[in-house]
Design a protein around this motif. Structure first.
Motif, PDB file in Angstrom:
ATOM      1  N   ALA A 112     -43.889  -2.421   9.950  1.00  0.00           N
ATOM      2  CA  ALA A 112     -42.627  -2.940   9.435  1.00  0.00           C
ATOM      3  C   ALA A 112     -42.713  -4.437   9.157  1.00  0.00           C
ATOM      4  CB  ALA A 112     -41.500  -2.667  10.426  1.00  0.00           C
ATOM      5  N   VAL A 113     -41.806  -4.881   8.293  1.00  0.00           N
ATOM      6  CA  VAL A 113     -41.562  -6.300   8.064  1.00  0.00           C
ATOM      7  C   VAL A 113     -40.183  -6.610   8.622  1.00  0.00           C
ATOM      8  CG1 VAL A 113     -41.261  -8.136   6.356  1.00  0.00           C
ATOM      9  CG2 VAL A 113     -42.869  -6.260   5.903  1.00  0.00           C
ATOM     10  N   VAL A 114     -40.102  -7.587   9.506  1.00  0.00           N
ATOM     11  CA  VAL A 114     -38.800  -8.103   9.929  1.00  0.00           C
ATOM     12  C   VAL A 114     -38.565  -9.357   9.098  1.00  0.00           C
ATOM     13  CG1 VAL A 114     -37.434  -9.086  11.796  1.00  0.00           C
ATOM     14  CG2 VAL A 114     -38.959  -7.160  12.257  1.00  0.00           C
ATOM     15  N   LEU A 115     -37.628  -9.264   8.161  1.00  0.00           N
ATOM     16  CA  LEU A 115     -37.346 -10.388   7.275  1.00  0.00           C
ATOM     17  C   LEU A 115     -36.372 -11.327   7.974  1.00  0.00           C
ATOM     18  CD1 LEU A 115     -38.339 -11.140   4.460  1.00  0.00           C
ATOM     19  CD2 LEU A 115     -36.271 -10.097   3.514  1.00  0.00           C
ATOM     20  N   ALA A 116     -36.694 -12.618   7.963  1.00  0.00           N
ATOM     21  CA  ALA A 116     -35.900 -13.602   8.701  1.00  0.00           C
ATOM     22  C   ALA A 116     -35.434 -14.725   7.781  1.00  0.00           C
ATOM     23  CB  ALA A 116     -36.722 -14.178   9.847  1.00  0.00           C
ATOM     24  N   ASP A 117     -34.276 -15.249   8.102  1.00  0.00           N
ATOM     25  CA  ASP A 117     -33.696 -16.416   7.433  1.00  0.00           C
ATOM     26  C   ASP A 117     -33.523 -17.475   8.514  1.00  0.00           C
ATOM     27  OD1 ASP A 117     -32.105 -18.341   6.232  1.00  0.00           O
ATOM     28  OD2 ASP A 117     -30.596 -16.939   5.489  1.00  0.00           O
ATOM     29  N   THR A 118     -34.172 -18.627   8.368  1.00  0.00           N
ATOM     30  CA  THR A 118     -34.125 -19.637   9.425  1.00  0.00           C
ATOM     31  C   THR A 118     -32.724 -20.197   9.646  1.00  0.00           C
ATOM     32  OG1 THR A 118     -34.758 -21.380   7.842  1.00  0.00           O
ATOM     33  CG2 THR A 118     -36.531 -20.321   9.111  1.00  0.00           C
ATOM     34  N   ARG A 119     -31.817 -20.000   8.678  1.00  0.00           N
ATOM     35  CA  ARG A 119     -30.431 -20.454   8.866  1.00  0.00           C
ATOM     36  C   ARG A 119     -29.652 -19.518   9.782  1.00  0.00           C
ATOM     37  NH1 ARG A 119     -28.948 -20.434   2.635  1.00  0.00           N
ATOM     38  NH2 ARG A 119     -29.857 -18.371   3.022  1.00  0.00           N
ATOM     39  N   ARG A 120     -30.150 -18.268   9.916  1.00  0.00           N
ATOM     40  CA  ARG A 120     -29.465 -17.269  10.744  1.00  0.00           C
ATOM     41  C   ARG A 120     -30.528 -16.448  11.482  1.00  0.00           C
ATOM     42  NH1 ARG A 120     -27.318 -13.472   7.605  1.00  0.00           N
ATOM     43  NH2 ARG A 120     -28.550 -14.070   5.804  1.00  0.00           N
ATOM     44  N   LEU A 121     -31.392 -17.143  12.195  1.00  0.00           N
ATOM     45  CA  LEU A 121     -32.544 -16.499  12.820  1.00  0.00           C
ATOM     46  C   LEU A 121     -32.131 -15.420  13.816  1.00  0.00           C
ATOM     47  CD1 LEU A 121     -35.550 -16.859  12.360  1.00  0.00           C
ATOM     48  CD2 LEU A 121     -35.611 -18.427  14.310  1.00  0.00           C
ATOM     49  N   GLU A 122     -30.989 -15.633  14.473  1.00  0.00           N
ATOM     50  CA  GLU A 122     -30.539 -14.663  15.476  1.00  0.00           C
ATOM     51  C   GLU A 122     -30.228 -13.297  14.874  1.00  0.00           C
ATOM     52  OE1 GLU A 122     -26.981 -16.757  13.804  1.00  0.00           O
ATOM     53  OE2 GLU A 122     -28.950 -17.380  14.562  1.00  0.00           O
ATOM     54  N   ASP A 123     -30.026 -13.230  13.564  1.00  0.00           N
ATOM     55  CA  ASP A 123     -29.698 -11.956  12.918  1.00  0.00           C
ATOM     56  C   ASP A 123     -30.864 -10.972  12.934  1.00  0.00           C
ATOM     57  OD1 ASP A 123     -27.255 -13.059  12.438  1.00  0.00           O
ATOM     58  OD2 ASP A 123     -27.407 -13.076  10.248  1.00  0.00           O
ATOM     59  N   CYS A 124     -32.086 -11.449  13.170  1.00  0.00           N
ATOM     60  CA  CYS A 124     -33.221 -10.517  13.168  1.00  0.00           C
ATOM     61  C   CYS A 124     -33.665 -10.139  14.583  1.00  0.00           C
ATOM     62  CB  CYS A 124     -34.386 -11.071  12.355  1.00  0.00           C
ATOM     63  SG  CYS A 124     -35.175 -12.513  13.047  1.00  0.00           S
ATOM     64  N   PHE A 125     -32.956 -10.626  15.610  1.00  0.00           N
ATOM     65  CA  PHE A 125     -33.312 -10.259  16.987  1.00  0.00           C
ATOM     66  C   PHE A 125     -33.293  -8.743  17.188  1.00  0.00           C
ATOM     67  CE2 PHE A 125     -31.737 -14.492  19.024  1.00  0.00           C
ATOM     68  CZ  PHE A 125     -32.849 -15.138  18.513  1.00  0.00           C
ATOM     69  N   ALA A 126     -32.270  -8.084  16.657  1.00  0.00           N
ATOM     70  CA  ALA A 126     -32.136  -6.631  16.858  1.00  0.00           C
ATOM     71  C   ALA A 126     -33.317  -5.876  16.265  1.00  0.00           C
ATOM     72  CB  ALA A 126     -30.824  -6.135  16.254  1.00  0.00           C
ATOM     73  N   ALA A 127     -33.781  -6.302  15.093  1.00  0.00           N
ATOM     74  CA  ALA A 127     -34.920  -5.631  14.454  1.00  0.00           C
ATOM     75  C   ALA A 127     -36.199  -5.850  15.258  1.00  0.00           C
ATOM     76  CB  ALA A 127     -35.092  -6.137  13.020  1.00  0.00           C
ATOM     77  N   VAL A 128     -36.400  -7.075  15.734  1.00  0.00           N
ATOM     78  CA  VAL A 128     -37.575  -7.360  16.569  1.00  0.00           C
ATOM     79  C   VAL A 128     -37.555  -6.475  17.813  1.00  0.00           C
ATOM     80  CG1 VAL A 128     -38.676  -9.103  18.051  1.00  0.00           C
ATOM     81  CG2 VAL A 128     -37.897  -9.721  15.738  1.00  0.00           C
ATOM     82  N   ASP A 129     -36.410  -6.402  18.481  1.00  0.00           N
ATOM     83  CA  ASP A 129     -36.283  -5.563  19.677  1.00  0.00           C
ATOM     84  C   ASP A 129     -36.556  -4.095  19.363  1.00  0.00           C
ATOM     85  OD1 ASP A 129     -35.640  -7.779  21.182  1.00  0.00           O
ATOM     86  OD2 ASP A 129     -33.484  -7.422  21.141  1.00  0.00           O
ATOM     87  N   TYR A 130     -36.035  -3.631  18.236  1.00  0.00           N
ATOM     88  CA  TYR A 130     -36.186  -2.225  17.851  1.00  0.00           C
ATOM     89  C   TYR A 130     -37.660  -1.851  17.724  1.00  0.00           C
ATOM     90  CZ  TYR A 130     -35.685   2.118  15.214  1.00  0.00           C
ATOM     91  OH  TYR A 130     -35.780   3.426  14.794  1.00  0.00           O
ATOM     92  N   PHE A 131     -38.428  -2.649  16.995  1.00  0.00           N
ATOM     93  CA  PHE A 131     -39.837  -2.314  16.758  1.00  0.00           C
ATOM     94  C   PHE A 131     -40.682  -2.531  18.011  1.00  0.00           C
ATOM     95  CE2 PHE A 131     -38.399  -3.351  12.338  1.00  0.00           C
ATOM     96  CZ  PHE A 131     -38.381  -2.026  11.911  1.00  0.00           C
TER      97      PHE A 131
END
Length: 201
Positions: free
Chosen positions: A110-129
């Motif tokens: 998988a690719v977890v796509l991140a935006d440094t302005r809202r980095l916390e938005d990808c925490f759930a995806a990181v945890d999932y994988f």
């Protein structure tokens, strides 16, 4: 004559197909990424944002976004004659996360796509994988006007393991996205090779 035709004819190559997921927060660029790299017209399941969803959809930082993926995005890219990637973009909002398990079935990585302005938005995806032991890379989508940070700073902020690749990318650019997808394949192969190595005592 029939024998000669069979001799001259080249048997078609049956490509290996691999499945890769693209996940991340709402409005991070997943649909754009799939569309940029797909060699076919991508399948999209976008709907207009509604007033009913306004209380639960956090549009801070993406106020210009008017649509959202409600099921998945799907694209295809041929890396080699014998290697084809199917790319599935996951929905970003919490209320559609029940679809992730179905989409993740059989995924190479998988690719977890991140935006440094809202980095916390990808925490759930990181945890999932991480929980499902699915190899993943973090692709930092370099939005115009967003602060640029070194990969190691992003790694520390997301508390990633040292072996998880952090790659800078532009989700609008085909070559940039292709390099991220190649990174996923290479990382997944490295993880699989490490798992096959006998444990040393």
């Amino acid at each position: 004559m029939i024998f000669k035709r069979a001799e001259r004819g080249k048997a078609p190559v049956e490509p290996v197909t691999l499945k890769i997921l693209v996940a991340g927060g709402f409005g991070v660029g997943k649909t754009t990424l799939v569309g940029a790299v797909s060699e076919i017209k991508p399948l999209r399941t976008e709907e207009l944002l509604s007033e009913a969803g306004r209380p639960v959809d956090d549009t801070s930082g993406v106020s210009d976004k008017h649509t959202t993926t409600v099921a998945m995005d799907f694209g295809r890219i041929t890396l080699r004659e014998d290697l084809v990637l199917y790319v599935f973009g996951t929905p970003g909002q919490d209320r559609f996360w029940f679809l992730w398990d179905e989409l993740a079935t059989g995924a190479l990585g998988a690719v977890v796509l991140a935006d440094t302005r809202r980095l916390e938005d990808c925490f759930a995806a990181v945890d999932y994988f991480e929980r499902r032991s699915i190899p993943f890379v973090v692709g930092v989508n370099c939005f115009e006007g967003a602060s640029r940070y070194p990969a190691e700073v992003v790694r520390q902020a997301l508390d990633l393991d040292p072996d998880v690749p952090v790659l800078m990318c532009d989700a609008r650019e085909r070559q940039s996205v292709k390099e991220v997808l190649i990174g996923v394949v290479q990382h997944a192969m490295a993880v699989a090779a490490a798992a096959r190595e006998p444990a040393t005592t």
